[in-house]
Design a protein around this motif. Structure first.
Motif, mmCIF file in Angstrom:
data_model
loop_
_atom_site.group_PDB
_atom_site.id
_atom_site.type_symbol
_atom_site.label_atom_id
_atom_site.label_comp_id
_atom_site.label_asym_id
_atom_site.label_seq_id
_atom_site.Cartn_x
_atom_site.Cartn_y
_atom_site.Cartn_z
ATOM 1 N N THR A 134 0.817 -1.292 0.054
ATOM 2 C CA THR A 134 -0.246 -0.120 0.006
ATOM 3 C C THR A 134 0.831 1.189 0.150
ATOM 4 O O THR A 134 0.690 2.205 -0.719
ATOM 5 N N ILE A 135 1.815 1.258 0.799
ATOM 6 C CA ILE A 135 2.785 2.397 0.732
ATOM 7 C C ILE A 135 3.572 2.538 -0.510
ATOM 8 O O ILE A 135 3.612 3.962 -1.073
ATOM 9 N N LEU A 136 3.860 1.424 -1.038
ATOM 10 C CA LEU A 136 4.565 1.626 -2.575
ATOM 11 C C LEU A 136 3.726 2.291 -3.449
ATOM 12 O O LEU A 136 4.032 3.039 -4.395
ATOM 13 N N VAL A 137 2.323 1.904 -3.531
ATOM 14 C CA VAL A 137 1.300 2.461 -4.318
ATOM 15 C C VAL A 137 1.166 3.795 -4.095
ATOM 16 O O VAL A 137 1.316 4.708 -5.144
ATOM 17 N N TYR A 138 1.182 4.373 -2.939
ATOM 18 C CA TYR A 138 1.129 5.672 -2.362
ATOM 19 C C TYR A 138 2.300 6.374 -3.026
ATOM 20 O O TYR A 138 2.176 7.656 -3.518
ATOM 21 N N ILE A 139 3.463 5.857 -2.807
ATOM 22 C CA ILE A 139 4.831 6.505 -3.426
ATOM 23 C C ILE A 139 4.702 6.718 -4.903
ATOM 24 O O ILE A 139 4.903 7.661 -5.214
ATOM 25 N N PHE A 140 4.066 5.532 -5.660
ATOM 26 C CA PHE A 140 4.085 5.790 -7.071
ATOM 27 C C PHE A 140 3.015 6.916 -7.614
ATOM 28 O O PHE A 140 3.252 7.677 -8.372
ATOM 29 N N ALA A 141 1.794 6.874 -6.694
ATOM 30 C CA ALA A 141 0.787 7.916 -7.152
ATOM 31 C C ALA A 141 1.648 9.444 -6.683
ATOM 32 O O ALA A 141 1.133 10.330 -7.413
ATOM 33 N N THR A 142 2.269 9.369 -5.703
ATOM 34 C CA THR A 142 2.794 10.773 -5.414
ATOM 35 C C THR A 142 3.881 11.235 -6.595
ATOM 36 O O THR A 142 4.035 12.482 -6.945
ATOM 37 N N VAL A 143 4.794 10.355 -6.952
ATOM 38 C CA VAL A 143 5.728 10.609 -7.989
ATOM 39 C C VAL A 143 4.898 10.948 -9.081
ATOM 40 O O VAL A 143 5.351 12.049 -10.006
ATOM 41 N N PHE A 144 3.958 10.175 -9.573
ATOM 42 C CA PHE A 144 3.090 10.168 -10.868
ATOM 43 C C PHE A 144 2.565 11.751 -10.639
ATOM 44 O O PHE A 144 2.503 12.603 -11.899
ATOM 45 N N ARG A 145 1.973 12.210 -9.467
ATOM 46 C CA ARG A 145 1.154 13.549 -9.425
ATOM 47 C C ARG A 145 2.319 14.645 -9.502
ATOM 48 O O ARG A 145 2.216 15.603 -10.418
ATOM 49 N N GLY A 146 3.716 14.269 -8.916
ATOM 50 C CA GLY A 146 4.690 15.301 -8.961
ATOM 51 C C GLY A 146 5.022 15.846 -10.408
ATOM 52 O O GLY A 146 5.109 16.728 -11.114
ATOM 53 N N ALA A 147 5.333 14.479 -11.187
ATOM 54 C CA ALA A 147 5.593 14.537 -12.573
ATOM 55 C C ALA A 147 4.677 15.134 -13.458
ATOM 56 O O ALA A 147 4.965 16.245 -14.353
ATOM 57 N N PHE A 148 3.434 14.814 -13.283
ATOM 58 C CA PHE A 148 2.083 15.692 -14.003
ATOM 59 C C PHE A 148 1.920 17.154 -13.760
ATOM 60 O O PHE A 148 1.997 17.877 -14.696
ATOM 61 N N ILE A 149 2.144 17.718 -12.606
ATOM 62 C CA ILE A 149 2.428 19.006 -12.034
ATOM 63 C C ILE A 149 3.453 19.673 -12.942
ATOM 64 O O ILE A 149 3.310 20.806 -13.268
ATOM 65 N N LEU A 150 4.569 18.986 -12.789
ATOM 66 C CA LEU A 150 5.900 19.894 -13.461
ATOM 67 C C LEU A 150 5.581 20.051 -14.844
ATOM 68 O O LEU A 150 6.013 20.881 -15.580
ATOM 69 N N MET A 151 5.068 18.931 -15.543
ATOM 70 C CA MET A 151 4.615 18.799 -16.887
ATOM 71 C C MET A 151 3.638 19.841 -17.252
ATOM 72 O O MET A 151 3.669 20.600 -18.486
ATOM 73 N N ALA A 152 2.494 19.961 -16.492
ATOM 74 C CA ALA A 152 1.550 20.843 -16.831
ATOM 75 C C ALA A 152 1.821 22.323 -16.445
ATOM 76 O O ALA A 152 1.226 23.164 -17.035
ATOM 77 N N GLU A 153 2.766 22.405 -15.318
ATOM 78 C CA GLU A 153 3.262 23.698 -15.202
ATOM 79 C C GLU A 153 2.106 24.550 -14.654
ATOM 80 O O GLU A 153 2.227 25.608 -14.764
ATOM 81 N N SER A 154 1.394 24.163 -13.956
ATOM 82 C CA SER A 154 0.182 24.659 -13.133
ATOM 83 C C SER A 154 -0.599 23.787 -12.174
ATOM 84 O O SER A 154 -0.393 22.440 -12.268
ATOM 85 N N TYR A 155 -0.920 24.130 -11.320
ATOM 86 C CA TYR A 155 -1.808 23.442 -10.256
ATOM 87 C C TYR A 155 -2.736 24.182 -9.443
ATOM 88 O O TYR A 155 -2.621 25.287 -9.043
ATOM 89 N N SER A 156 -3.782 23.579 -9.131
ATOM 90 C CA SER A 156 -5.136 24.434 -8.493
ATOM 91 C C SER A 156 -5.855 23.476 -7.730
ATOM 92 O O SER A 156 -6.244 22.402 -8.325
#
Length: 326
Positions: A134-156
């Motif tokens: 479960t913790i590894l899944v959360y880590i994956f989701a967190t990294v995926f979210r971070g990559a998406f935010i950096l690529m989108a260059e926006s967050y709200s």
């Protein structure tokens, strides 16, 4: 909390810290949800800073399930937290940069606990593997979210988006699963410790029983009569060899008083010596060993002269408990 306190009446330090980390994260999400109505410094900066502190404490508590949280681990988690907080409060950085890069650092809080939970073969259980997964899944989701935010260059937080909704659901699910998993795993650890304590106690009891049997065998095999007497003058133990000398069995001697074992002349000497030593003990002094010849009575009416040596027996608190004689 009810599930936890049903398991153990006295809370351990890490268990209290874990509950505190969950409370911090919950409070932080309330602040973040006020982004449209509260200033960014409160809803975004302070809110996310509190979450990072909660993550750090939670990671340490999860680590405590599998490892002793020694100094180097505390230093590691403190360093990661300081780096994140310093980075978070750098003036001029966009929110999306803070969130995006922070998402790649946050997994350092949970990566080691997850790996230890999954890879520790000596204590591998389905619950440990589930919580680690479960913790590894959360880590994956967190990294995926971070990559998406950096690529989108926006967050709200106020603009609905399927990636954002996925992450929020993952965040909530992780908090619920981590809390439940932690409590259940703590219960499992307590049961394991209890089982080990029971096995260790059985081993100690078995060792003591064998040791007692060995000492009793040595005493019973000795030619000399070995006996013990409590401070009131009552025999508490007599070896079987007394029957060869006096004709009385050990059970019969245990029913006799101190005076009944001695001839009249020796009764006077022994009583005087015993009372003198017991008076010294009552005054706080050590029992003085005695050595002398005493005339003892036999079952057939005769008497026998014996050499008697006595010493005091003390417990672990240095309290006088008995007289040992040969």
């Amino acid at each position: 909390l009810l599930l936890f306190f049903d398991t153990q009446k006295r809370a351990q330090l890490f268990d209290v810290l874990f509950m505190a980390s969950m409370a911090l994260q919950s409070a932080a999400w309330v602040l973040i949800s006020l982004r449209e109505t509260a200033p960014d410094v409160i809803s975004f900066s302070i809110g996310n800073s509190i979450i990072l502190v909660g993550f750090c404490i939670e990671g340490i508590c999860l680590l405590s399930l599998e490892r002793l949280v020694k100094r180097h681990w505390r230093q590691f988690y403190a360093a990661v937290l300081i780096i994140l907080l310093v980075f978070w409060w750098i003036p001029g950085l966009s929110h999306y940069i803070r969130l995006g890069i922070g998402a790649f650092i946050v997994p350092f809080f949970f990566g080691f606990p997850a790996l230890f939970l999954i890879s520790t073969e000596s204590r591998s259980t389905p619950l440990r593997k589930f919580l680690g997964g479960t913790i590894l899944v959360y880590i994956f989701a967190t990294v995926f979210r971070g990559a998406f935010i950096l690529m989108a260059e926006s967050y709200s937080l106020t603009i609905p988006h399927h990636y954002q909704i996925l992450f929020m659901l993952t965040q909530v699910a992780f908090m619920v699963l981590a809390s439940t998993g932690y409590i259940l795993l703590r219960k499992e650890c307590i049961c394991e410790n209890l089982q080990r304590d029971i096995e260790r106690r059985k081993q100690v009891e078995d060792f003591l029983r064998k040791s007692e049997e060995l000492h009793r065998l040595l005493v019973e095999s000795a030619g000399d009569v070995i006996w013990a007497m409590d401070p009131s003058g009552r025999f508490t133990y007599v070896s079987k060899s007394v029957e060869k000398i006096r004709g009385y069995t050990a059970a019969e001697v245990l029913q006799q008083s101190f005076e009944e074992t001695l001839a009249p002349a020796s009764q006077e000497i022994a009583t005087k010596e015993l009372n003198m030593r017991l008076d010294e003990v009552r005054k706080g002094r050590r029992y003085t060993p005695y050595s002398g010849e005493l005339e003892q009575t036999c079952k057939d009416g005769s008497t026998v002269w014996t050499e008697v040596v006595t010493s005091g027996i003390y417990n672990e608190k240095e309290e006088f408990v008995a007289i040992l004689g040969i």
